[in-house]
Each structure stands twice: as C-alpha cells, then as structure tokens.
Design a protein around this motif. Structure first.
Motif, PDB file in Angstrom:
ATOM      1  N   HIS A 101       0.708  -1.071  -0.254  1.00 23.87           N
ATOM      2  CA  HIS A 101      -0.307   0.067   0.018  1.00 23.87           C
ATOM      3  C   HIS A 101       1.024   0.979   0.280  1.00 23.87           C
ATOM      4  O   HIS A 101       0.084   2.632  -0.080  1.00 23.87           O
ATOM      5  CB  HIS A 101      -0.721   0.262   0.986  1.00 23.87           C
ATOM      6  CG  HIS A 101      -0.130   0.319   2.379  1.00 23.87           C
ATOM      7  ND1 HIS A 101      -0.581   1.303   2.851  1.00 23.87           N
ATOM      8  CD2 HIS A 101      -0.376  -0.534   3.544  1.00 23.87           C
ATOM      9  CE1 HIS A 101       1.106   1.006   4.274  1.00 23.87           C
ATOM     10  NE2 HIS A 101       0.312  -0.458   4.217  1.00 23.87           N
ATOM     11  N   ASP A 102       1.914   1.334   0.048  1.00 23.64           N
ATOM     12  CA  ASP A 102       3.026   2.422   0.490  1.00 23.64           C
ATOM     13  C   ASP A 102       4.367   2.618  -0.824  1.00 23.64           C
ATOM     14  O   ASP A 102       4.619   3.524  -1.491  1.00 23.64           O
ATOM     15  CB  ASP A 102       3.932   2.519   1.178  1.00 23.64           C
ATOM     16  CG  ASP A 102       4.479   1.010   2.046  1.00 23.64           C
ATOM     17  OD1 ASP A 102       4.449   0.170   1.098  1.00 23.64           O
ATOM     18  OD2 ASP A 102       5.436   0.789   2.533  1.00 23.64           O
ATOM     19  N   ASP A 104       3.989   4.030  -4.674  1.00 20.39           N
ATOM     20  CA  ASP A 104       3.401   5.016  -5.465  1.00 20.39           C
ATOM     21  C   ASP A 104       4.748   5.670  -6.161  1.00 20.39           C
ATOM     22  O   ASP A 104       5.648   6.549  -5.201  1.00 20.39           O
ATOM     23  CB  ASP A 104       2.792   5.876  -4.398  1.00 20.39           C
ATOM     24  CG  ASP A 104       1.655   6.944  -5.130  1.00 20.39           C
ATOM     25  OD1 ASP A 104       1.751   6.416  -6.142  1.00 20.39           O
ATOM     26  OD2 ASP A 104       1.061   7.405  -4.667  1.00 20.39           O
ATOM     27  N   ARG A 106       3.652   6.826  -9.125  1.00 17.49           N
ATOM     28  CA  ARG A 106       3.237   8.148  -9.740  1.00 17.49           C
ATOM     29  C   ARG A 106       4.038   9.524 -10.503  1.00 17.49           C
ATOM     30  O   ARG A 106       4.812   9.509  -9.015  1.00 17.49           O
ATOM     31  CB  ARG A 106       2.160   8.919  -9.141  1.00 17.49           C
ATOM     32  CG  ARG A 106       0.831   6.798  -9.099  1.00 17.49           C
ATOM     33  CD  ARG A 106      -0.843   7.956  -9.072  1.00 17.49           C
ATOM     34  NE  ARG A 106       0.032   8.017  -7.260  1.00 17.49           N
ATOM     35  CZ  ARG A 106      -1.265   8.685  -6.389  1.00 17.49           C
ATOM     36  NH1 ARG A 106      -1.997   8.591  -6.823  1.00 17.49           N
ATOM     37  NH2 ARG A 106      -0.953   8.327  -5.490  1.00 17.49           N
ATOM     38  N   GLN A 110       1.053   3.112 -12.029  1.00 15.18           N
ATOM     39  CA  GLN A 110       0.458   3.574 -12.043  1.00 15.18           C
ATOM     40  C   GLN A 110       0.722   3.056 -10.299  1.00 15.18           C
ATOM     41  O   GLN A 110       1.203   2.365  -9.480  1.00 15.18           O
ATOM     42  CB  GLN A 110      -1.407   2.804 -11.840  1.00 15.18           C
ATOM     43  CG  GLN A 110      -0.871   1.572 -11.762  1.00 15.18           C
ATOM     44  CD  GLN A 110      -1.921   0.346 -12.428  1.00 15.18           C
ATOM     45  OE1 GLN A 110      -2.785   0.419 -11.783  1.00 15.18           O
ATOM     46  NE2 GLN A 110      -1.398  -0.345 -13.513  1.00 15.18           N
ATOM     47  N   GLN A 111       0.168   3.773  -8.915  1.00 16.57           N
ATOM     48  CA  GLN A 111      -0.135   3.166  -7.948  1.00 16.57           C
ATOM     49  C   GLN A 111       0.164   1.820  -7.608  1.00 16.57           C
ATOM     50  O   GLN A 111      -1.345   1.407  -8.085  1.00 16.57           O
ATOM     51  CB  GLN A 111      -1.336   4.522  -7.116  1.00 16.57           C
ATOM     52  CG  GLN A 111      -1.215   4.146  -5.414  1.00 16.57           C
ATOM     53  CD  GLN A 111      -1.829   4.976  -4.620  1.00 16.57           C
ATOM     54  OE1 GLN A 111      -2.812   5.374  -5.596  1.00 16.57           O
ATOM     55  NE2 GLN A 111      -2.487   4.734  -4.181  1.00 16.57           N
ATOM     56  N   PHE A 112       0.834   1.735  -6.459  1.00 18.17           N
ATOM     57  CA  PHE A 112       0.495   0.310  -6.221  1.00 18.17           C
ATOM     58  C   PHE A 112       1.300  -0.782  -7.667  1.00 18.17           C
ATOM     59  O   PHE A 112       1.934  -1.867  -6.507  1.00 18.17           O
ATOM     60  CB  PHE A 112       0.008  -0.523  -5.843  1.00 18.17           C
ATOM     61  CG  PHE A 112      -1.417   0.790  -4.808  1.00 18.17           C
ATOM     62  CD1 PHE A 112      -1.196   0.956  -3.712  1.00 18.17           C
ATOM     63  CD2 PHE A 112      -2.810   0.375  -5.151  1.00 18.17           C
ATOM     64  CE1 PHE A 112      -2.080   1.742  -3.045  1.00 18.17           C
ATOM     65  CE2 PHE A 112      -3.538   1.669  -4.381  1.00 18.17           C
ATOM     66  CZ  PHE A 112      -3.481   2.103  -3.098  1.00 18.17           C
ATOM     67  N   GLU A 113       2.197  -0.482  -8.549  1.00 14.25           N
ATOM     68  CA  GLU A 113       2.659  -1.233  -9.144  1.00 14.25           C
ATOM     69  C   GLU A 113       4.237  -1.120  -8.487  1.00 14.25           C
ATOM     70  O   GLU A 113       4.811   0.011  -8.151  1.00 14.25           O
ATOM     71  CB  GLU A 113       2.136  -0.919 -10.740  1.00 14.25           C
ATOM     72  CG  GLU A 113       3.335  -1.578 -11.800  1.00 14.25           C
ATOM     73  CD  GLU A 113       2.986  -0.690 -12.604  1.00 14.25           C
ATOM     74  OE1 GLU A 113       3.751  -0.683 -14.060  1.00 14.25           O
ATOM     75  OE2 GLU A 113       1.815  -0.124 -13.636  1.00 14.25           O
ATOM     76  N   THR A 120       0.526  -5.235  -9.702  1.00 15.04           N
ATOM     77  CA  THR A 120       0.120  -4.704  -8.033  1.00 15.04           C
ATOM     78  C   THR A 120      -0.100  -5.444  -7.101  1.00 15.04           C
ATOM     79  O   THR A 120      -0.422  -4.701  -6.318  1.00 15.04           O
ATOM     80  CB  THR A 120      -1.438  -3.201  -9.282  1.00 15.04           C
ATOM     81  OG1 THR A 120      -2.228  -4.647  -9.574  1.00 15.04           O
ATOM     82  CG2 THR A 120      -0.549  -2.529  -9.986  1.00 15.04           C
ATOM     83  N   ALA A 188      -8.479   3.842  -1.187  1.00 16.60           N
ATOM     84  CA  ALA A 188      -7.223   3.757  -2.669  1.00 16.60           C
ATOM     85  C   ALA A 188      -7.727   2.074  -3.016  1.00 16.60           C
ATOM     86  O   ALA A 188      -7.698   1.653  -4.178  1.00 16.60           O
ATOM     87  CB  ALA A 188      -5.785   3.485  -2.248  1.00 16.60           C
TER      88      ALA A 188
END
Length: 254
Positions: A101-102, A104, A106, A110-113, A120, A188
């Motif tokens: 979850h941390d 990021d 971007r 994309q977030q979490f990838e 992800t 999220a």
C-alpha cells in the motif's frame, strides 16, 4: 509437503518461539543478525525464523531462506489490523492477493505497481487456498482454538467464535493506529481485509524466485485509535498460540 523444505517466518519472536519448539533435532544458525533454526516437523524439513518488522526485514529474511536454506515454500504467520468492518479480533485471514500500500511511483506508473514487474499485487492460486482453508477450518469448527487457548482467555479479548476469511491483504512500513489511515486505504484499495507490514514483501520475493508462499494473519486489533491497547498481551496469550495451532494443522500434527 513431503520431500520439500518449508520456511516459516514471523515478525514477532513470541509467535515464532512456539513454532520453533515444534522442531525435532533443531540446529540454530545465525545469518544477518537473524537466528534460523532448522529441523523437522512431522518428518518435513523446516526452517523457522523471526524476521523482524517491516518489508525490508521480511524480504531479506525470505531471500536468505531461499538462497541459503533452499526452501520450496514460505509460510508467514502473524498478526494484522482489521480494515474491513466485518472482521473481528481473533479472526484468521488467509491472503488471496497482497498489495504494497505504500508503493507509489506516480506519475511514472500507476499507484501500487511494483517497478519492473508490472504487477500491483501478488496472488495465491485458488487450489492452494482451498487446501489451506480445509486444513485450518477445524481450528474454528472443531473448537481447537478454544481448547488450546481457553475460552476464558479468548473472552478477555472479546473473542467468542472467530471466523476464517480468504481475501486481500495490504502491507507497508506503517503501523495503522487511526481511522483516517483506514479510510484512506479503503478508498484506494476497497477490497482489503486487513493491513500488516511484511506479507506483500515476502510474496514479491517468492514470486521473483518462483517459490510458493502462504500468508496467514490473525486479527489483533481494529487498526484504529485503540490498536495499541493490550497488544503485547494479545501477542503473548493469543496470537502466539494461534500460530502454533495453524502450523500444526498445516503439517497435520497433533
């Protein structure tokens, strides 16, 4: 599991001590400030280790289990904070998908990838999950947890009939201790059942080395402003015994 070598990890020494005590002919080896104890449980080669808290510590420990001890599978057992409101203290969660979850990066991705992997989350296959569920279900259905821990002890933590869940878990180097953190995570990643600090890191290392993994968590708190209350006592009196019971069920021991 016969013929394999299994690595068992936990982020709390109290949870791992009881599992280490299950080993026959234990041999201890210290590597990178961690104590790895090898032996057998029910005739299966096993290595047990206290990984310490956090993703880096967990990843380093998992890599050592794979490269030094040549494990074929890693099992992580420990506590987590509930994110989904349907979970209660004492419930057991088996991870289906694990997110960091941390993570990021971007706007690069994309977030979490996870960089370079294009993923992800890391996922456990359904057939394995069903086998784990079948192995662990008797802890609740047959009242094994109540017998081993004691109904009076469980009642002190508001545990009467715990439930078994399979679902998504989020990991990150952050202790959740307020509802604002929970709300942000739920917005999220709405499928997340619980949050902890190691599982997704272990899953990533195992994925990259093609090693099977199982992440099983006991809900210790609601990941809110009360999450610190009685936490050490819960580890000592409840979750440490959960871990031993879970491993015994997975190894089919008595």
């Amino acid at each position: 599991m016969t013929g394999k070598t299994i690595g068992i990890m936990g982020a709390m020494p109290q949870e791992i001590d009881g599992v280490t005590a299950l080993l026959n002919n234990p041999v201890r080896r210290v590597i990178g400030m961690r104590s790895y104890t090898s032996g057998t449980i029910n005739g299966i080669n096993t290595v047990v280790v206290f990984s310490r808290w956090g993703k880096v510590a967990a990843a380093a420990t998992a890599a050592t289990l794979i490269h030094v001890f040549n494990v074929d599978e890693i099992i992580f057992t420990g506590v987590a904070g509930a994110i989904d409101h349907s979970l209660n203290v004492g419930d057991i969660v088996i991870a289906k998908r694990l997110y960091q979850h941390d993570m990021d990066a971007r706007p690069l991705m994309q977030q979490f990838e996870v960089p370079l992997l294009g993923k992800t989350f890391f996922e456990c296959d359904d057939s394995k999950l069903n086998k784990i569920r079948e192995a662990i279900s008797p802890l609740i259905i047959d009242g094994i947890l109540k017998d081993r821990i004691g109904a009076d002890v469980l009642a002190q933590f508001g545990i009467s009939t715990p439930n078994l869940h399979i679902g998504d878990i989020a990991s990150g180097d952050q202790f959740f201790a307020n509802n604002e953190q929970k709300a942000t995570l739920q917005a999220a990643l709405p499928t997340i059942l619980c949050v902890e600090m190691e599982g997704a890191a272990v899953a990533q290392v195992c994925f990259e080395h093609k090693v099977a993994f199982t992440i099983i968590r006991t809900i210790s708190d609601a990941a809110d402003e009360q999450s610190h209350i009685d936490f050490p006592r819960f580890i000592e009196e409840v979750s440490s015994k959960y871990s031993v019971c879970i491993i015994k069920q997975l190894y089919n021991t008595n």
